[in-house]
Every structure is written in C-alpha cells, then in structure tokens.
Design an enzyme around this catalytic site. Structure first.
Site, PDB file in Angstrom:
ATOM      1  N   SER A   1       0.937   1.333 -10.982  1.00  0.00           N
ATOM      2  CA  SER A   1       1.074   2.579 -10.501  1.00  0.00           C
ATOM      3  C   SER A   1       2.093   2.389  -9.456  1.00  0.00           C
ATOM      4  O   SER A   1       1.688   1.952  -8.178  1.00  0.00           O
ATOM      5  CB  SER A   1      -0.074   3.361 -10.010  1.00  0.00           C
ATOM      6  OG  SER A   1      -0.849   3.601 -11.195  1.00  0.00           O
TER       7      SER A   1
ATOM      8  N   LYS B   1       1.533   9.756 -14.178  1.00  0.00           N
ATOM      9  CA  LYS B   1       0.505   9.295 -13.478  1.00  0.00           C
ATOM     10  C   LYS B   1       0.025   9.856 -12.022  1.00  0.00           C
ATOM     11  O   LYS B   1      -1.004  10.197 -11.686  1.00  0.00           O
ATOM     12  CB  LYS B   1       0.653   7.647 -13.195  1.00  0.00           C
ATOM     13  CG  LYS B   1      -0.592   6.985 -12.404  1.00  0.00           C
ATOM     14  CD  LYS B   1      -1.926   7.271 -13.216  1.00  0.00           C
ATOM     15  CE  LYS B   1      -3.026   6.453 -12.430  1.00  0.00           C
ATOM     16  NZ  LYS B   1      -2.869   5.107 -12.385  1.00  0.00           N
TER      17      LYS B   1
ATOM     18  N   LYS C   1      -2.351   4.964  -1.874  1.00  0.00           N
ATOM     19  CA  LYS C   1      -1.065   4.752  -2.263  1.00  0.00           C
ATOM     20  C   LYS C   1      -0.536   5.616  -3.237  1.00  0.00           C
ATOM     21  O   LYS C   1       0.655   6.094  -2.928  1.00  0.00           O
ATOM     22  CB  LYS C   1      -0.996   3.288  -2.926  1.00  0.00           C
ATOM     23  CG  LYS C   1       0.325   2.876  -3.470  1.00  0.00           C
ATOM     24  CD  LYS C   1       0.135   1.507  -4.315  1.00  0.00           C
ATOM     25  CE  LYS C   1      -0.575   1.556  -5.321  1.00  0.00           C
ATOM     26  NZ  LYS C   1      -0.284   2.352  -6.618  1.00  0.00           N
TER      27      LYS C   1
END
Length: 302
Positions: free
Chosen positions: A107, A183, A252
C-alpha cells in the site's frame, strides 16, 4: 494462459514473491499449496527457510527472483521499501524484464505507484500492476482477501488465476495507480471503523455489559460488519498477537489519505481524526503494535 494454469499448475507461469511478512508468508503458502512454482526473497533470511521447506525456491537477491520467473508478486512495508527492492543494488530493475510483470501488493501513494511503474518499464521493460490488499492476516491465511488493481486489462487477466489462489476478489479499477486510490478509500472506512469500534467497546465495558457479546447482539442489524465481528472480540479480550496489522501501517495509509485529499480538495474530517488517534496510539504503544490497540487509548492505565 489463465485457463491452462488453473487446470494444470505445472504448466503455469513461474512465480516469484518478495516480502515474506505478515501477509507475504501466508500468501506464498497458498501459491505453493495450489501447486505453483514460487521463488522467494526476503530482506531477513530467517523468514525464507520455512517456505523453502514447503517447496519454494530461494533467490539471493530481488534481481534473481525476476530473472528466474515470469510474474513477481511483492508485499513490503512502504514506498521506500518498494524503491529499494526495484532500484537498489541487485534490484528488480537490474534483471531482464521484457514480457514479465511485477504485481505490487504493498500500500503506497498512487503517485509513487505511477512513478515506479514508468521507471521500471524504462529500465528493463517489465510491466506493473498496483494491487493493494484488504482482509488482514486472517484473509491472507484463508484466501479471502479483496484485492483492487490498477494496470492494463490484459495484464490483469494474465495474473488473475494466480491472484485468485490468494484472494476471493480481484477487481480491476482502472489504469496504474487506481488500485492504490481504491485502497485509500478502503482505509478511510477501516481506519474510522477501528476508532469507532474502540469507542463502542469501551462504552460497553465502562457501562458494565459484556463487550465480547456485541457482535452477537448486533449481528444482522445496521451496525453489523466484518470489522465488528472480527475487531471487537479482540479488543474486549485483549488479543493482539499475532497482530491483524501494525499501527504504523494504518497510520501510513491515513497520512496518504490526507495528502491525496488535500491534492483533490476532498474533505476527510473523520479520516483525519482517525489519523490523529493512531498517532497517539503509536506514541503510547509503538509503531509495531497491533492496530487494534487503539482501544487502549481510552483505558486509565495504557
């Protein structure tokens, strides 16, 4: 190729997997169990040996993985790690890549995915699919992951039979970077859900009811969801090992959401608040703690 590989794994393309962490190890095991030939590499060699015992082949460097395979899957911590695997010493870019594909399950920022894809193609001709995953370690072990992909349609179909050995759903969302953007939408929902479910669990505990029974009580109602059923019992019972995901990973992603939201003039007040809560959780419990330890922020003795 897709039809023959499903019917006879021995005639399928040769596969590689780089990054044997919480997700990579069980995903690689599923490929091996499906009969595929898989060459692996990991920065720390200790995680390689169990997979070699299970039938995988080991490469000395990322370059060796691409050199000996047709499709390389990768799942590493962040964009810096992806950069190192591709363009570091003995990286993927150093091996011939024409006709080969790199599928990145990591990701990372959509802009980073587009940049890496174009640079890799210029370096050795390899194609790129950004394919971040959702479903956590449980989904990786059970093959129930949802994977959202960006890239060319022909490349997506080429890798589909192999991906579906590791996942329940594999959706082509658009050109390179679209998987990463999807995502981020997923993480808006998951990050906020973790924070909200932590609130609900704490309210139940403080009010004197059995929080572990919330999933049972709310099943089938509007509050029911996979996060409710999976997260709340772990929060209520203090089960954090093995972690479903690290605080640093969620933070993150939430920070990336904030960046993309700013660039696209998108208000994300809930995701922004979730990001700050996970930043507090990181300070209290450490970057590598289970993300569900966000629940502990509301206890008197953290």
């Amino acid at each position: 190729m897709a039809e023959s590989s499903t019917a006879n794994p021995q005639s399928a393309e040769k596969l590689g997997y780089i990054g044997l962490g919480l997700m990579g190890t069980p995903m690689t095991r599923r490929l091996l169990n499906a009969g595929h030939q898989v060459t692996v590499w990991n920065r720390s060699h200790g995680k390689v040996a169990p997979l070699v015992q299970a039938g995988a082949r080991s490469a000395a460097a990322p370059r060796g993985v691409l050199a000996s395979t047709d499709i390389v899957f990768m799942c590493v911590t962040d964009a810096a790690a992806v950069e190192e695997v591709i363009f570091g010493p003995e990286g993927l870019a150093a091996a011939p890549g024409t006709g080969k594909l790199v599928v990145d399950f990591s990701s990372i920022h959509p802009d980073a995915a587009r940049d890496l894809a174009s640079r890799l193609e210029a370096a050795n001709g390899a194609g790129w699919i950004d394919a971040p995953v959702s479903g956590g370690t449980k989904g990786a072990e059970e093959g129930t992951l949802a994977i959202m992909a960006g890239g060319q349609a022909g490349d997506i179909e080429r890798v589909r039979p192999y991906v579906l050995a590791m996942a329940r759903r594999f959706t082509h969302m658009g050109p390179t970077g679209a998987g990463q953007t999807t995502k981020l939408c997923n993480q808006v929902i998951v990050g906020c859900a973790m924070a909200v479910l932590a609130e609900a669990t704490r309210l139940a505990v403080n009010a004197g009811i059995d929080a572990s029974r919330l999933p049972e009580a709310l099943a089938g109602g509007f509050a029911d969801s996979i996060p409710l059923q999976l997260f709340v019992p772990r929060m209520a019972q203090g089960v954090h090992s093995p972690p479903l995901g690290h605080i640093a990973t969620m933070l993150k992603d939430l920070d990336t959401i904030a960046d993309v939201a700013q660039a696209t003039s998108t208000p994300v007040p809930m995701a922004t608040l979730a990001g700050q809560l996970f930043r507090l959780a990181k300070a209290a419990h450490g970057a590598e703690a289970d993300a569900l330890e966000i629940y502990k922020l509301s206890t008197a003795n953290r």
